[in-house]
Design an enzyme around this catalytic site. Sequence first.
Site, PDB file in Angstrom:
ATOM      1  N   CYS A 154       0.944  -1.133  -0.072  1.00  0.00           N
ATOM      2  CA  CYS A 154       0.169  -0.013   0.114  1.00  0.00           C
ATOM      3  C   CYS A 154       0.918   1.401   0.013  1.00  0.00           C
ATOM      4  O   CYS A 154       1.996   1.402   0.723  1.00  0.00           O
ATOM      5  CB  CYS A 154      -0.917   0.015   1.130  1.00  0.00           C
ATOM      6  SG  CYS A 154      -1.730  -1.598   1.497  1.00  0.00           S
ATOM      7  N   ARG A 186       5.280  -0.246  -6.139  1.00  0.00           N
ATOM      8  CA  ARG A 186       5.202  -1.088  -4.881  1.00  0.00           C
ATOM      9  C   ARG A 186       4.438  -2.294  -4.808  1.00  0.00           C
ATOM     10  O   ARG A 186       4.251  -3.302  -4.059  1.00  0.00           O
ATOM     11  CB  ARG A 186       4.930  -0.236  -3.604  1.00  0.00           C
ATOM     12  CG  ARG A 186       5.725   0.930  -3.304  1.00  0.00           C
ATOM     13  CD  ARG A 186       5.264   1.660  -2.213  1.00  0.00           C
ATOM     14  NE  ARG A 186       5.148   1.253  -0.994  1.00  0.00           N
ATOM     15  CZ  ARG A 186       5.972   0.966  -0.214  1.00  0.00           C
ATOM     16  NH1 ARG A 186       7.056   1.810  -0.304  1.00  0.00           N
ATOM     17  NH2 ARG A 186       5.801   0.535   1.052  1.00  0.00           N
ATOM     18  N   TRP A 204      -3.155  -2.773  -1.572  1.00  0.00           N
ATOM     19  CA  TRP A 204      -2.737  -4.152  -1.755  1.00  0.00           C
ATOM     20  C   TRP A 204      -3.849  -4.909  -0.773  1.00  0.00           C
ATOM     21  O   TRP A 204      -3.460  -4.970   0.311  1.00  0.00           O
ATOM     22  CB  TRP A 204      -1.295  -4.464  -1.640  1.00  0.00           C
ATOM     23  CG  TRP A 204      -0.752  -5.628  -1.967  1.00  0.00           C
ATOM     24  CD1 TRP A 204      -0.286  -5.974  -3.480  1.00  0.00           C
ATOM     25  CD2 TRP A 204      -0.499  -6.980  -1.414  1.00  0.00           C
ATOM     26  NE1 TRP A 204       0.021  -7.299  -3.441  1.00  0.00           N
ATOM     27  CE2 TRP A 204       0.007  -7.986  -2.307  1.00  0.00           C
ATOM     28  CE3 TRP A 204      -0.913  -7.119  -0.008  1.00  0.00           C
ATOM     29  CZ2 TRP A 204       0.049  -9.209  -1.878  1.00  0.00           C
ATOM     30  CZ3 TRP A 204      -0.600  -8.614   0.353  1.00  0.00           C
ATOM     31  CH2 TRP A 204      -0.027  -9.471  -0.766  1.00  0.00           C
ATOM     32  N   ASN A 230      -1.951   2.374   5.761  1.00  0.00           N
ATOM     33  CA  ASN A 230      -1.022   1.152   5.607  1.00  0.00           C
ATOM     34  C   ASN A 230      -0.733   0.592   6.601  1.00  0.00           C
ATOM     35  O   ASN A 230      -0.776   0.768   7.620  1.00  0.00           O
ATOM     36  CB  ASN A 230       0.387   1.617   5.154  1.00  0.00           C
ATOM     37  CG  ASN A 230       0.398   2.309   3.767  1.00  0.00           C
ATOM     38  OD1 ASN A 230      -0.573   2.311   3.069  1.00  0.00           O
ATOM     39  ND2 ASN A 230       1.464   2.746   3.290  1.00  0.00           N
ATOM     40  N   GLY A 231      -0.919  -0.627   6.644  1.00  0.00           N
ATOM     41  CA  GLY A 231      -0.612  -1.614   7.883  1.00  0.00           C
ATOM     42  C   GLY A 231      -2.135  -2.579   8.210  1.00  0.00           C
ATOM     43  O   GLY A 231      -2.813  -2.426   7.254  1.00  0.00           O
ATOM     44  N   GLU A 249      17.873 -18.217  -7.185  1.00  0.00           N
ATOM     45  CA  GLU A 249      17.777 -17.045  -7.205  1.00  0.00           C
ATOM     46  C   GLU A 249      17.289 -17.057  -8.803  1.00  0.00           C
ATOM     47  O   GLU A 249      16.409 -16.225  -9.232  1.00  0.00           O
ATOM     48  CB  GLU A 249      18.940 -16.266  -6.807  1.00  0.00           C
ATOM     49  CG  GLU A 249      18.593 -14.480  -7.296  1.00  0.00           C
ATOM     50  CD  GLU A 249      17.467 -13.797  -6.583  1.00  0.00           C
ATOM     51  OE1 GLU A 249      17.050 -14.487  -5.591  1.00  0.00           O
ATOM     52  OE2 GLU A 249      17.023 -12.741  -7.096  1.00  0.00           O
ATOM     53  N   LYS A 277      13.646 -15.470  -9.934  1.00  0.00           N
ATOM     54  CA  LYS A 277      13.601 -14.278 -10.892  1.00  0.00           C
ATOM     55  C   LYS A 277      12.906 -14.627 -12.104  1.00  0.00           C
ATOM     56  O   LYS A 277      12.035 -13.921 -12.461  1.00  0.00           O
ATOM     57  CB  LYS A 277      14.947 -14.123 -11.284  1.00  0.00           C
ATOM     58  CG  LYS A 277      15.304 -12.659 -11.685  1.00  0.00           C
ATOM     59  CD  LYS A 277      15.824 -11.918 -10.281  1.00  0.00           C
ATOM     60  CE  LYS A 277      14.771 -11.829  -9.162  1.00  0.00           C
ATOM     61  NZ  LYS A 277      15.171 -11.334  -7.976  1.00  0.00           N
ATOM     62  N   GLU A 289       9.034 -15.232 -11.303  1.00  0.00           N
ATOM     63  CA  GLU A 289       8.711 -13.937 -10.728  1.00  0.00           C
ATOM     64  C   GLU A 289       8.121 -13.160 -12.009  1.00  0.00           C
ATOM     65  O   GLU A 289       7.055 -12.425 -12.113  1.00  0.00           O
ATOM     66  CB  GLU A 289       9.241 -13.216  -9.963  1.00  0.00           C
ATOM     67  CG  GLU A 289       9.477 -13.739  -8.486  1.00  0.00           C
ATOM     68  CD  GLU A 289      10.483 -12.655  -7.594  1.00  0.00           C
ATOM     69  OE1 GLU A 289      10.085 -12.142  -6.684  1.00  0.00           O
ATOM     70  OE2 GLU A 289      11.594 -12.305  -8.300  1.00  0.00           O
ATOM     71  N   HIS A 349      17.426 -37.910  -7.013  1.00  0.00           N
ATOM     72  CA  HIS A 349      16.609 -38.346  -5.814  1.00  0.00           C
ATOM     73  C   HIS A 349      15.043 -37.917  -6.345  1.00  0.00           C
ATOM     74  O   HIS A 349      14.277 -37.725  -5.145  1.00  0.00           O
ATOM     75  CB  HIS A 349      17.016 -38.044  -4.457  1.00  0.00           C
ATOM     76  CG  HIS A 349      18.502 -38.242  -4.066  1.00  0.00           C
ATOM     77  ND1 HIS A 349      18.436 -39.947  -4.092  1.00  0.00           N
ATOM     78  CD2 HIS A 349      19.824 -37.735  -4.151  1.00  0.00           C
ATOM     79  CE1 HIS A 349      20.161 -39.914  -3.686  1.00  0.00           C
ATOM     80  NE2 HIS A 349      20.840 -38.747  -3.820  1.00  0.00           N
ATOM     81  N   LYS A 355       6.466  -5.070  -3.872  1.00  0.00           N
ATOM     82  CA  LYS A 355       7.817  -4.620  -3.735  1.00  0.00           C
ATOM     83  C   LYS A 355       8.452  -4.922  -2.226  1.00  0.00           C
ATOM     84  O   LYS A 355       9.449  -5.398  -2.058  1.00  0.00           O
ATOM     85  CB  LYS A 355       8.303  -3.279  -4.003  1.00  0.00           C
ATOM     86  CG  LYS A 355       9.607  -2.786  -4.028  1.00  0.00           C
ATOM     87  CD  LYS A 355      10.512  -3.441  -5.056  1.00  0.00           C
ATOM     88  CE  LYS A 355      12.050  -3.465  -4.848  1.00  0.00           C
ATOM     89  NZ  LYS A 355      12.650  -4.369  -5.260  1.00  0.00           N
TER      90      LYS A 355
HETATM   91  C1  G6P Z   1       9.102  -9.260  -1.726  1.00  0.00           C
HETATM   92  C2  G6P Z   1       9.503  -8.787  -2.917  1.00  0.00           C
HETATM   93  C3  G6P Z   1      10.882  -9.589  -3.388  1.00  0.00           C
HETATM   94  C4  G6P Z   1      11.814  -9.373  -1.987  1.00  0.00           C
HETATM   95  C5  G6P Z   1      11.262  -9.691  -0.474  1.00  0.00           C
HETATM   96  C6  G6P Z   1      12.052  -9.414   0.472  1.00  0.00           C
HETATM   97  O1  G6P Z   1       8.563 -10.513  -1.620  1.00  0.00           O
HETATM   98  O2  G6P Z   1       8.694  -9.102  -4.123  1.00  0.00           O
HETATM   99  O3  G6P Z   1      11.549  -9.346  -4.354  1.00  0.00           O
HETATM  100  O4  G6P Z   1      12.833 -10.237  -2.055  1.00  0.00           O
HETATM  101  O5  G6P Z   1       9.983  -8.998  -0.513  1.00  0.00           O
HETATM  102  O6  G6P Z   1      12.030  -7.614   0.496  1.00  0.00           O
HETATM  103  P1  G6P Z   1      13.213  -7.172   1.259  1.00  0.00           P
HETATM  104  O7  G6P Z   1      12.745  -5.720   1.124  1.00  0.00           O
HETATM  105  O8  G6P Z   1      13.010  -7.424   2.774  1.00  0.00           O
HETATM  106  O9  G6P Z   1      14.368  -7.413   0.870  1.00  0.00           O
END
Ligand code: G6P
Length: 605
Positions: free
Chosen positions: A2, A27, A73, A99-100, A480, A484, A487, A503, A600
């Site tokens: 948010c 975000r 969100w 927010n929250g 990763e 990536k 995502e 396995h 984000k």
């Molecule tokens: C969300 C984002 C990820 C990120 C994670 C942790 O899930 O989509 O890309 O790695 O949060 O975020 P931070 O700000 O704590 O690194």
Amino acid sequence: MCGIVGYVGPKDAAPILMEGLRRLEYRGYDSAGIALARANRLKLHKSQGKVQALEAILPERPKGHLGIAHTRWATHGEPSDINAHPHADGAGRVAVVHNGIIENAPELKSELEASGVVFTSETDTEVLSHLIARSDGERLEDAVRSALQRIQGAYGIAVIAGDQPDRIIVARNGSPVILGVGDREMFIASDAAALVRHTQQVVYLNDGEVATVTADGFETSTLDAAPVHKTPVEAPAALDDYDKGGHEHFMVKEIAEQPDTVRRMLQGRLDLRFNSAHFGGLNLTARELIDIERIKILGCGSAYIAGCNGAYVIEQLARIPASAEAASEFRYRNPVIEPNTLYIAVSQSGETLDTLMAVEEIKRKGGRVLGIINVVGSTIARACDGGLYLHAGPEIAVVSTKTFTSTLVGFALLGLYFGRIRDLAPTAGETLIRALQALPDQIQEILDDTSAIETAARFCARARDMYFIGRGLGFPVAQEGALKLKEVSYIHAEAYPASELKHGPLALVTPDTPVVAVLPDDALLDKNLSSVAEVHARKGPVIALTHPGVRCEAADHHVIVPKSVPELDPILIGVALQIMAYHCALILERDIDQPRNLAKSVTVE
Ligand code: G6P
């Protein structure tokens, strides 16, 4: 997640608020809304979907010199016009953006309903609008304070009232709120991204603080109305940092920034005299570090995966047992906090709630936590005992790229420093320093010729399922790479340690499941080549991420990256995997900077 924006001043508020909302789009959100005050009345406009959808329902020239706006969100209640913020009380006198999460919303809602209040949305936030409207505080700030006394949970809020159209009241508890100071105008936002176009002078609220914001300035106080004196500081980022700078997407811009962001990460931190590293803010003496028996790294998403890599690197260089765990799991399992364990929290945003709660749990039990954080002054950064900032600048694409890389560099620096306090030989320290210094140019080399990566991406973009394999230090970067890819391209991708392939996952390898193999030229190369041969024997197409001089007969595509030392090889391989994921998503025409359903920074549980 948010986002909040607000404006009070001589100009029309709506264009400023809408522009602010667009700056917060990165975000992640699923609905948006705006409230404007005019002629002692509030006018609310809300819409499910993107900011564009909200724009489409606004009157042609919405009037009002004071307003608040929000991107939501969904947590409590589905994304819909009604659940979008701002939320008003029944009479439409007060409007709130939040927010929250208000944890005691169900109890407060029952209480309010029993006294005749009718709720229109499914949100927790609406409780706050009714509480403020029913409070007997005369000034809006008094009503907000008295309502907040009843709230349990996390919030960053902004409130306006039709009958007091000269002020926005903001308050913070666990969710950021920033004031932007203009010339006879004031701005508010949950993120500096929405402010820097208008002003570089900002004021950060702390938890438990309330501010009354008018065109002429601001007054800050505690929830108990005790005055708090605050002076504006320079915003940490400039407007350019929030623009694509000629690139098609923020993701590719941020990938391209990595030679510079790695240079910045290294700046002033290499100790050439002792072949070690130094840091300004660890707040740990060498004597204290000698007593550390174990290191535990915590984070979520890419930050957690960076931590898995960090645990390997620190254990290798410093010979301190180290492990990583998802902060979201750690915080719920009543973890044992050992006195001689050093905890490290990793977070780009410094706002991820699960990581913050893990840090608070450790501190509550007397543990010591260092942070590896990008956003200066963020909530997690402030909760830690010390640590290092990435100084990578704002990361706008939802998926993390440059901050993942900088975090890996941060772990290498910590490993070097901890190692040199213990048994790492000066010559080994010197080799690592030279390799660190070479990284920016090596990353540039990858960026300068991406043709092999793009060819591999064209091949992968046709797949429905993919596997990523790696061994030892090659495994976190394979994880990763898979994260990536899924995502941004929505291709189903799983990472497995190469050693585990036979396995289970080998059962799923067919000519339709490409396997990306991380094959650094290191001590485990022969073992890795055997795993690739097993894939090839089942007709699984192989994309080999490897080093000059490595012959992998079984591979269908080769992506050759420059060689570093084993501890840093994953950094360069990781950059190539970022570029591959980007190109897959580009071919598939995905929403690269804002993938569906993702945010984000995840500031809720
Ligand atoms: C969300 C984002 C990820 C990120 C994670 C942790 O899930 O989509 O890309 O790695 O949060 O975020 P931070 O700000 O704590 O690194």
